[in-house]
Design a protein around this motif. Structure first.
Motif, PDB file in Angstrom:
ATOM      1  N   ILE A  97       5.148   4.871   2.817  1.00 31.59           N
ATOM      2  CA  ILE A  97       4.463   4.161   1.740  1.00 31.59           C
ATOM      3  C   ILE A  97       4.669   4.943   0.451  1.00 31.59           C
ATOM      4  N   THR A  98       5.159   4.276  -0.580  1.00 28.56           N
ATOM      5  CA  THR A  98       5.500   4.944  -1.834  1.00 28.56           C
ATOM      6  C   THR A  98       4.697   4.353  -2.990  1.00 28.56           C
ATOM      7  N   SER A  99       4.974   4.889  -4.183  1.00 29.75           N
ATOM      8  CA  SER A  99       4.283   4.420  -5.387  1.00 29.75           C
ATOM      9  C   SER A  99       4.654   2.987  -5.751  1.00 29.75           C
ATOM     10  N   ALA A 100       5.675   2.442  -5.096  1.00 34.81           N
ATOM     11  CA  ALA A 100       6.038   1.046  -5.351  1.00 34.81           C
ATOM     12  C   ALA A 100       4.941   0.098  -4.882  1.00 34.81           C
ATOM     13  N   GLY A 101       4.067   0.586  -4.008  1.00 31.09           N
ATOM     14  CA  GLY A 101       2.996  -0.256  -3.495  1.00 31.09           C
ATOM     15  C   GLY A 101       3.183  -0.519  -2.021  1.00 31.09           C
ATOM     16  N   THR A 102       2.197  -1.149  -1.430  1.00 32.88           N
ATOM     17  CA  THR A 102       2.240  -1.385   0.004  1.00 32.88           C
ATOM     18  C   THR A 102       2.796  -2.770   0.306  1.00 32.88           C
ATOM     19  N   GLU A 105       1.756  -8.013   3.088  1.00 32.31           N
ATOM     20  CA  GLU A 105       0.850  -8.499   4.121  1.00 32.31           C
ATOM     21  C   GLU A 105      -0.274  -7.507   4.417  1.00 32.31           C
ATOM     22  N   LEU A 106      -0.104  -6.257   4.031  1.00 32.55           N
ATOM     23  CA  LEU A 106      -1.162  -5.264   4.176  1.00 32.55           C
ATOM     24  C   LEU A 106      -2.005  -5.177   2.914  1.00 32.55           C
ATOM     25  N   ASP A 107      -1.444  -5.595   1.822  1.00 30.78           N
ATOM     26  CA  ASP A 107      -2.097  -5.509   0.515  1.00 30.78           C
ATOM     27  C   ASP A 107      -3.320  -6.427   0.463  1.00 30.78           C
ATOM     28  N   TYR A 108      -4.241  -6.116  -0.443  1.00 25.69           N
ATOM     29  CA  TYR A 108      -5.392  -6.996  -0.672  1.00 25.69           C
ATOM     30  C   TYR A 108      -5.920  -6.666  -2.066  1.00 25.69           C
ATOM     31  N   TRP A 109      -5.584  -7.499  -3.001  1.00 25.54           N
ATOM     32  CA  TRP A 109      -6.014  -7.309  -4.398  1.00 25.54           C
ATOM     33  C   TRP A 109      -6.468  -8.679  -4.878  1.00 25.54           C
ATOM     34  N   VAL A 568       3.029   0.802  -8.860  1.00 25.28           N
ATOM     35  CA  VAL A 568       3.464   1.007 -10.245  1.00 25.28           C
ATOM     36  C   VAL A 568       3.189  -0.212 -11.124  1.00 25.28           C
ATOM     37  N   ASN A 569       3.269  -1.394 -10.566  1.00 26.95           N
ATOM     38  CA  ASN A 569       3.070  -2.593 -11.386  1.00 26.95           C
ATOM     39  C   ASN A 569       1.627  -2.704 -11.877  1.00 26.95           C
ATOM     40  N   ARG A 570       0.665  -2.476 -10.992  1.00 24.47           N
ATOM     41  CA  ARG A 570      -0.741  -2.575 -11.410  1.00 24.47           C
ATOM     42  C   ARG A 570      -1.105  -1.475 -12.396  1.00 24.47           C
ATOM     43  N   VAL A 571      -0.585  -0.261 -12.148  1.00 21.54           N
ATOM     44  CA  VAL A 571      -0.870   0.844 -13.058  1.00 21.54           C
ATOM     45  C   VAL A 571      -0.231   0.593 -14.424  1.00 21.54           C
ATOM     46  N   ALA A 572       0.964   0.017 -14.424  1.00 21.87           N
ATOM     47  CA  ALA A 572       1.641  -0.282 -15.687  1.00 21.87           C
ATOM     48  C   ALA A 572       0.923  -1.390 -16.456  1.00 21.87           C
ATOM     49  N   ASN A 574      -2.326  -2.080 -16.414  1.00 20.20           N
ATOM     50  CA  ASN A 574      -3.652  -1.683 -16.902  1.00 20.20           C
ATOM     51  C   ASN A 574      -3.608  -0.220 -17.334  1.00 20.20           C
ATOM     52  N   PRO A 575      -3.626   0.051 -18.629  1.00 17.27           N
ATOM     53  CA  PRO A 575      -3.517   1.436 -19.111  1.00 17.27           C
ATOM     54  C   PRO A 575      -4.704   2.304 -18.707  1.00 17.27           C
ATOM     55  N   ASN A 576      -5.782   1.703 -18.244  1.00 15.08           N
ATOM     56  CA  ASN A 576      -6.964   2.470 -17.838  1.00 15.08           C
ATOM     57  C   ASN A 576      -6.976   2.816 -16.350  1.00 15.08           C
ATOM     58  N   PHE A 577      -5.956   2.387 -15.618  1.00 14.93           N
ATOM     59  CA  PHE A 577      -5.895   2.691 -14.189  1.00 14.93           C
ATOM     60  C   PHE A 577      -5.324   4.092 -13.964  1.00 14.93           C
ATOM     61  N   VAL A 578      -5.942   4.793 -13.034  1.00 11.82           N
ATOM     62  CA  VAL A 578      -5.431   6.065 -12.547  1.00 11.82           C
ATOM     63  C   VAL A 578      -4.949   5.830 -11.125  1.00 11.82           C
ATOM     64  N   GLU A 579      -3.707   6.234 -10.826  1.00 11.81           N
ATOM     65  CA  GLU A 579      -3.142   6.031  -9.498  1.00 11.81           C
ATOM     66  C   GLU A 579      -3.770   7.012  -8.504  1.00 11.81           C
ATOM     67  N   ASN A 580      -3.777   6.632  -7.242  1.00  9.57           N
ATOM     68  CA  ASN A 580      -4.304   7.499  -6.202  1.00  9.57           C
ATOM     69  C   ASN A 580      -3.428   8.742  -6.029  1.00  9.57           C
TER      70      ASN A 580
END
Length: 583
Positions: A97-102, A105-109, A568-572, A574-580
């Motif tokens: 699992i990388t910074s590209a996201g999960t 089918e496992l994702d939930y946003w 990376v897409n969600r972090v990009a 929203n400028p207020n998001f901090v990645e895990n």
């Protein structure tokens, strides 16, 4: 935006319910007003039904419900895998699992649905419907919203808590909100479910089956608070408090889970399913019996083929020779070893060296295991629809090896090819033996979201955290009693965890449990899971067994994977998001 969504959702309902002349007398569909929607109970119910549908209780994403996504959480948790190496669940569980996201089918946003929930709550307050109807529908939507926040917090930790519908025209500081902390999200879920337990009814009429009761609200609280307690106990605070809990919080959350669990168990409405004397038959039917007599079910997602609501679990799980299509849900031998023998001896009592050093009958290895194993797993010669499930890849008779043909007594010298590859086991749990399945999506077995068996396990774990070890042991043994398993004399973390994995296998818990206990790395990392290959000895009626690789590569679980990446897409965006951490 929201009215466009309502327009398309309700168009078919309106066209189907209005005659031609009556329809021509109505307002144009593309200018349905808020007043028309929020003052018509039928339209409100249609909107609410869509919110239920998009909550994704069944733990699968998008349009994959009828294929292989049933295996996603089990595969990630090391219980099993799907057949195809191209299936999302296999790829997700064996890839890094990388910074590209999960995987999708496992994702939930589910913020689109949360926005619609918030909009629903705001608008229905303006409705002319009777206040008790309004209050009931608001309570249902609040439950759905709390459930969706739970699905997100177990993946990502802290996420933004939104309780008002954002406007597309709002300024950036209102749109791009920062993440709330993991602790704040769990506290929000607990506060909501505490309130909802006072607002939702204890029971519904049959026509409203599938709606959350006060006991479903407490079941969500029991589960969520237990997760919080275990993360406080085993995890650590990170990102300046955005992730994790102080260790001192463990007792508070354990008590919340304990109290909610006790309230459900003592409510007089729900009881463990014990309708059949045979423990195997009883456990099988627990997941299939949709009568009012099944008091174990606290909440289920309802399926009805006649209403175009069906899935394909039985079709995709049962052995290939019985269904003529692609069986995909497989147990792994590594997990099979978690099931004890019926006398209480560990599943590893037969070592792997012993396993491959001699011949075994099916009864010796599998028929003498925990009733929950025999109810949950297709293994060699397990009964199904009047026949036997076969997994052998060859037969030896009088010293000659056969890989095709049939003996005079009807014994096939080789099972159907799809059955004897990968792992040597398939998933029987939740399969409906009464279905004469054809290759269509017609399984209408309800999907259980909360059941009392889980609540017993939640209570046992919370009691153990609080130091009530005798109560934890008694509760654990009550579940074992139902399976005709001998009682445990003592209780430990390992015993609790294994019992939960066995009782709740293939019910979409394993991956989340391994992560919240912070043992996923030790259980999964570097492990190339194994399967069994069977050679049948026609003369002795026993099997020679070879251990094989059930997966193409060793798994990777890194410390950072205790939280999934936002990506990376969600972090990009929203400028207020901090990645895990670590991504």
């Amino acid at each position: 935006m929201i009215m466009k969504k309502i327009k398309y959702l309700l168009m078919s309902l309106l066209l189907g319910s209005l005659g031609c002349q009556e329809f021509l007398d109505k307002e144009p569909l593309d200018i349905i007003s808020d007043a028309a929607v929020w003052n018509d109970e039928s339209l409100i119910n249609s909107y609410l039904a869509d919110l239920y549908y998009r909550t994704d209780f069944i733990e699968i994403r998008g349009n994959f419900a009828e294929q292989t996504s049933f295996a996603m959480v089990a595969s990630m948790g090391g219980e099993g895998r799907s057949f195809g190496t191209h299936h999302h669940s296999y790829i997700a569980s064996t890839n890094v699992i990388t910074s590209a996201g999960t995987d999708q089918e496992l994702d939930y946003w589910n913020y689109s649905n949360i926005r619609d929930c918030n909009y629903f709550i705001e608008k229905i307050k303006e409705s002319s419907l009777d206040q008790p109807i309004i209050d009931q529908k608001i309570a249902e939507v609040r439950f759905l919203r709390a459930y969706m926040y739970f699905e997100m917090v177990i993946r990502f930790g802290g996420v933004p808590i939104l309780t008002e519908a954002q406007s597309i025209d709002a300024p950036a500081e209102e749109i791009y909100v920062p993440r709330d902390s993991e602790k704040e999200v769990y506290d929000f879920i607990i506060a909501e479910t505490t309130d909802l337990a006072q607002l939702l009814p204890s029971q519904y009429e049959a026509k409203d089956k599938g709606k959350p009761t006060k006991w479903a609200a407490l079941a969500l609280q029991s589960r969520a608070a237990l997760y919080a307690a275990s993360i406080a106990k085993y995890g650590q605070v990170q990102l300046d408090g955005l992730l994790g809990f102080p260790a001192s919080d463990m007792e508070y959350y354990a008590q919340k889970s304990y109290d909610a669990s006790k309230a459900i168990i003592n409510n007089g409405i729900h009881a463990l399913y014990e309708k059949h004397a045979d423990a195997v038959v009883n456990y099988q039917n627990l997941f299939l019996d949709e009568s009012a007599d099944n008091k174990e079910v606290i909440m289920a997602e309802v399926y009805d083929y006649s209403k175009n609501r069906a899935h394909a679990f039985t079709l995709r799980a049962m052995p290939h020779d019985f269904n003529g299509t692609f069986a995909t849900m497989l147990y792994l031998y590594d997990f099979v070893e978690r099931f004890e023998f019926a006398d209480g001896s560990p599943g590893t009592s037969v070592s792997r060296a012993q396993l491959t050093a001699q011949e075994w009958s099916s009864d010796e290895l599998f028929g003498s295991r925990d009733a929950r194993f025999r109810a949950s797993v297709f293994y060699p010669e397990s009964p199904w629809q009047g026949g036997k499930t076969l997994f052998h890849s060859r037969t030896i008779r009088d010293g000659v090896t056969y890989t095709s043909g049939v003996a005079e007594d009807g014994w096939p010298y080789q099972s159907v090819a799809r059955n004897n590859q990968r792992s040597g086991f398939m998933v029987r749990k939740r399969c409906n033996e009464n279905m004469k399945t054809t290759p269509v999506i017609n399984d209408e077995t309800d999907y259980i979201i909360f059941r009392l068996g889980e609540i017993y396990l939640n209570l046992a774990e919370a009691a153990f955290y609080l130091g009530h070890t005798q109560e934890a042991l008694d509760v654990l043994n009550r579940l074992r009693q139902r399976a005709n398993m001998p009682p445990k004399a003592t209780i430990t973390e390992a015993i609790l965890q294994n019992e939960r994995m066995v009782e709740l296998t293939w019910e979409n818990h394993s991956y989340w449990d391994l992560r919240r206990w912070r043992i996923a790395k030790s259980v999964l990392d570097g492990v190339r899971t194994r399967g069994l290959q069977y050679t049948y000895n026609y003369n002795t009626k026993k099997y020679r067994i070879t251990l094989i690789n059930a997966e193409g590569v060793a798994r990777t679980f890194q410390d950072r994977n205790y939280y999934l990446p936002l990506g990376v897409n969600r972090v990009a965006e929203n400028p207020n998001f901090v990645e895990n951490p670590g991504y």
